[in-house]
Design a protein around this motif. Structure first.
Motif, PDB file in Angstrom:
ATOM      1  N   ARG A   1      13.513  -2.563   9.110  1.00  0.00           N
ATOM      2  CA  ARG A   1      12.740  -1.395   9.528  1.00  0.00           C
ATOM      3  C   ARG A   1      11.265  -1.511   9.150  1.00  0.00           C
ATOM      4  NH1 ARG A   1      17.232   1.564   7.150  1.00  0.00           N
ATOM      5  NH2 ARG A   1      15.838   2.305   5.496  1.00  0.00           N
ATOM      6  N   LEU A   2      10.913  -2.531   8.360  1.00  0.00           N
ATOM      7  CA  LEU A   2       9.542  -2.689   7.884  1.00  0.00           C
ATOM      8  C   LEU A   2       8.790  -3.720   8.718  1.00  0.00           C
ATOM      9  CD1 LEU A   2      10.237  -2.829   4.040  1.00  0.00           C
ATOM     10  CD2 LEU A   2       9.627  -0.837   5.410  1.00  0.00           C
ATOM     11  N   THR A   3       7.475  -3.604   8.724  1.00  0.00           N
ATOM     12  CA  THR A   3       6.646  -4.589   9.405  1.00  0.00           C
ATOM     13  C   THR A   3       6.607  -5.875   8.588  1.00  0.00           C
ATOM     14  OG1 THR A   3       4.613  -3.893   8.293  1.00  0.00           O
ATOM     15  CG2 THR A   3       5.210  -2.746  10.348  1.00  0.00           C
ATOM     16  N   TYR A   4       6.205  -6.953   9.247  1.00  0.00           N
ATOM     17  CA  TYR A   4       6.120  -8.242   8.556  1.00  0.00           C
ATOM     18  C   TYR A   4       5.137  -8.158   7.386  1.00  0.00           C
ATOM     19  CZ  TYR A   4       4.997 -13.104   7.587  1.00  0.00           C
ATOM     20  OH  TYR A   4       4.778 -14.294   6.952  1.00  0.00           O
ATOM     21  N   SER A   5       3.994  -7.506   7.597  1.00  0.00           N
ATOM     22  CA  SER A   5       2.989  -7.426   6.535  1.00  0.00           C
ATOM     23  C   SER A   5       3.499  -6.615   5.345  1.00  0.00           C
ATOM     24  CB  SER A   5       1.685  -6.822   7.073  1.00  0.00           C
ATOM     25  OG  SER A   5       1.909  -5.513   7.575  1.00  0.00           O
ATOM     26  N   ALA A   6       4.272  -5.561   5.619  1.00  0.00           N
ATOM     27  CA  ALA A   6       4.832  -4.753   4.529  1.00  0.00           C
ATOM     28  C   ALA A   6       5.854  -5.563   3.737  1.00  0.00           C
ATOM     29  CB  ALA A   6       5.465  -3.486   5.084  1.00  0.00           C
TER      30      ALA A   6
ATOM     31  N   ALA B   1       0.809  -1.217   0.000  1.00  0.00           N
ATOM     32  CA  ALA B   1       0.000   0.000   0.000  1.00  0.00           C
ATOM     33  C   ALA B   1       0.843   1.268   0.000  1.00  0.00           C
ATOM     34  CB  ALA B   1      -0.931   0.001   1.207  1.00  0.00           C
ATOM     35  N   ALA B   2       2.085   1.179   0.450  1.00  0.00           N
ATOM     36  CA  ALA B   2       2.981   2.336   0.501  1.00  0.00           C
ATOM     37  C   ALA B   2       4.142   2.097  -0.457  1.00  0.00           C
ATOM     38  CB  ALA B   2       3.481   2.556   1.922  1.00  0.00           C
ATOM     39  N   PRO B   3       4.019   2.472  -1.721  1.00  0.00           N
ATOM     40  CA  PRO B   3       5.059   2.153  -2.705  1.00  0.00           C
ATOM     41  C   PRO B   3       6.418   2.781  -2.389  1.00  0.00           C
ATOM     42  CG  PRO B   3       3.441   3.692  -3.611  1.00  0.00           C
ATOM     43  CD  PRO B   3       2.881   3.190  -2.338  1.00  0.00           C
TER      44      PRO B   3
ATOM     45  N   GLU C   1      -1.918   4.703  -5.812  1.00  0.00           N
ATOM     46  CA  GLU C   1      -0.704   5.158  -5.130  1.00  0.00           C
ATOM     47  C   GLU C   1       0.535   4.839  -5.959  1.00  0.00           C
ATOM     48  OE1 GLU C   1      -0.263   6.901  -2.268  1.00  0.00           O
ATOM     49  OE2 GLU C   1      -2.439   7.184  -2.323  1.00  0.00           O
ATOM     50  N   TRP C   2       0.562   3.666  -6.561  1.00  0.00           N
ATOM     51  CA  TRP C   2       1.703   3.287  -7.397  1.00  0.00           C
ATOM     52  C   TRP C   2       1.787   4.173  -8.644  1.00  0.00           C
ATOM     53  CZ3 TRP C   2       4.837  -1.530  -7.691  1.00  0.00           C
ATOM     54  CH2 TRP C   2       4.897  -2.191  -6.464  1.00  0.00           C
ATOM     55  N   LEU C   3       0.624   4.455  -9.235  1.00  0.00           N
ATOM     56  CA  LEU C   3       0.612   5.314 -10.424  1.00  0.00           C
ATOM     57  C   LEU C   3       1.184   6.682 -10.130  1.00  0.00           C
ATOM     58  CD1 LEU C   3      -2.888   4.620 -12.045  1.00  0.00           C
ATOM     59  CD2 LEU C   3      -0.655   3.928 -12.906  1.00  0.00           C
ATOM     60  N   THR C   4       0.749   7.261  -9.024  1.00  0.00           N
ATOM     61  CA  THR C   4       1.169   8.627  -8.715  1.00  0.00           C
ATOM     62  C   THR C   4       2.534   8.679  -8.030  1.00  0.00           C
ATOM     63  OG1 THR C   4      -0.154   8.550  -6.668  1.00  0.00           O
ATOM     64  CG2 THR C   4      -1.177   9.512  -8.628  1.00  0.00           C
ATOM     65  N   TYR C   5       3.109   7.514  -7.726  1.00  0.00           N
ATOM     66  CA  TYR C   5       4.463   7.491  -7.162  1.00  0.00           C
ATOM     67  C   TYR C   5       5.489   7.125  -8.235  1.00  0.00           C
ATOM     68  CZ  TYR C   5       8.365   6.517  -4.028  1.00  0.00           C
ATOM     69  OH  TYR C   5       9.594   6.543  -3.408  1.00  0.00           O
TER      70      TYR C   5
ATOM     71  N   VAL D   1     -10.132  -1.130  -2.417  1.00  0.00           N
ATOM     72  CA  VAL D   1      -8.820  -1.046  -1.766  1.00  0.00           C
ATOM     73  C   VAL D   1      -7.707  -1.335  -2.760  1.00  0.00           C
ATOM     74  CG1 VAL D   1      -7.344  -2.046   0.029  1.00  0.00           C
ATOM     75  CG2 VAL D   1      -9.765  -1.633   0.485  1.00  0.00           C
ATOM     76  N   ARG D   2      -7.931  -2.314  -3.626  1.00  0.00           N
ATOM     77  CA  ARG D   2      -6.911  -2.641  -4.618  1.00  0.00           C
ATOM     78  C   ARG D   2      -6.686  -1.460  -5.559  1.00  0.00           C
ATOM     79  NH1 ARG D   2      -6.894  -8.790  -6.636  1.00  0.00           N
ATOM     80  NH2 ARG D   2      -4.671  -8.285  -6.594  1.00  0.00           N
ATOM     81  N   TRP D   3      -7.759  -0.752  -5.906  1.00  0.00           N
ATOM     82  CA  TRP D   3      -7.608   0.424  -6.756  1.00  0.00           C
ATOM     83  C   TRP D   3      -6.839   1.516  -6.023  1.00  0.00           C
ATOM     84  CZ3 TRP D   3      -6.494   3.074 -10.567  1.00  0.00           C
ATOM     85  CH2 TRP D   3      -6.741   4.452 -10.647  1.00  0.00           C
ATOM     86  N   GLN D   4      -7.100   1.711  -4.753  1.00  0.00           N
ATOM     87  CA  GLN D   4      -6.365   2.727  -4.003  1.00  0.00           C
ATOM     88  C   GLN D   4      -4.867   2.451  -4.022  1.00  0.00           C
ATOM     89  OE1 GLN D   4      -8.095   2.938  -0.078  1.00  0.00           O
ATOM     90  NE2 GLN D   4     -10.126   3.421  -0.858  1.00  0.00           N
TER      91      GLN D   4
END
Length: 303
Positions: free
Chosen positions: A194-199, A178-180, A275-279, A268-271
């Motif tokens: 430094r990242l969480t397991y889920s990330a 979710a955070a590209p 985020e990836w598009l705009t990053y 959620v998948r679109w969100q």
């Protein structure tokens, strides 16, 4: 946990003069990814075996011949009794059980349990193996075509090793992270803690699909991710839709037609995709003020 494939890419990226890729089973998508990690000036010797039954079962690809022929400095040889797996970067060697397949190297779901360990170049067993490899014959287009003719006559069910990186790349992939902006941290072994397991889990899913080679600078990494991201089939369809104003509702509906349902849901998948598009593609796509639609930036053309 580091995949054997990541270890192999890092190992081969260090080759300065020569590289050895020796495995009885080689899949074309995997050898393409492996060769991309080797400097183009490095001489590469590939040793494998071709049996019609194995090719028909999907554990080896004859297309490896064309990939080898298309890259200068690559030699493809065949040895019928080959069972060894040996990977050399100049005088540094890895040996073990892993073939050049996605299943063996950990580039798929439910990979094999494999082993790749450093071995000494002067080890007696290694010297015997390398001497035996000297008997390998050059692969020819005539032998490739002969094997293919035999394959065409067989009705063979695919074996587990047949799963390839192509399965992953050709499928309806969309990003999970979710955070590209954290993708590069997940790419760096020193920064992952430094990242969480889920990330990390989400990032590994995306890095695996994008097949990003190791040791890139951050700028080169972002360029490569943008390139691979924009060519994935489901993403490509979304980019086509974004040629005109693409609302969140329309984008979510589009995603339901492109990929299988998941626990995240299409909105959620679109969100995440947005985020990836705009990053990663911020020079081409934007979220319009007031209307909040996603659209191609004025003056930005499609590749």
């Amino acid at each position: 946990m580091r995949r054997d494939g990541d270890l192999l890419l890092s190992h081969l990226a260090g080759a300065k003069q020569s590289a050895l890729l020796c495995a009885p089973f080689i899949k074309s998508a995997v050898i393409k990814r492996v060769l991309s990690a080797i400097h183009p000036d490095v001489r590469v010797e590939i040793v494998t075996r071709w049996y019609a039954e194995e090719v028909a079962a999907g554990v080896s690809d004859l297309a490896v011949f064309d990939l080898a022929a298309s890259r200068p400095g690559v030699t493809l040889r065949l040895l019928d009794n080959l069972h060894a797996k040996l990977y050399g970067a100049d005088d540094l060697l890895l040996a073990g059980s892993a073939n050049l397949t996605a299943t063996a190297l950990g580039w798929c779901e439910n990979p094999n349990l494999e082993l790749l360990v450093p071995v000494r170049a002067d080890d007696e067993a290694v010297l015997r193996c390398r001497a035996a490899l000297g008997a390998a014959r050059l692969a020819t287009i005539e032998e490739r075509d002969s094997i293919q003719s035999a394959v065409d006559l067989l009705d063979q069910r695919p074996l587990p090793e047949a799963k390839t990186v192509d399965d992953l790349l050709a499928g309806p992939w969309l990003p999970k992270l979710a955070a590209p902006e954290r993708l590069f941290a997940a790419y760096l072994p020193s920064a992952r803690e430094r990242l969480t397991y889920s990330a990390i889990e989400a990032a590994d899913h995306d890095l695996k699909a994008l097949a990003i080679e190791p040791h890139l600078s951050e700028a080169a990494f972002r360029t490569k991710v943008a390139e691979r991201f924009s060519t994935m089939p489901a993403v490509r369809a979304i980019l086509d839709a974004a040629q005109n104003d693409l609302s969140d509702a329309v984008a979510a509906d589009l995603i339901t037609t492109l990929v299988e349902a998941s626990d995240m849901g299409p909105a959620v998948r679109w969100q995440i995709v947005r985020e990836w598009l705009t990053y990663f593609l911020r020079d081409k796509y934007e979220i319009a003020p007031q209307s909040f639609v996603t659209r191609l930036r004025p003056g930005a053309g499609r590749d």
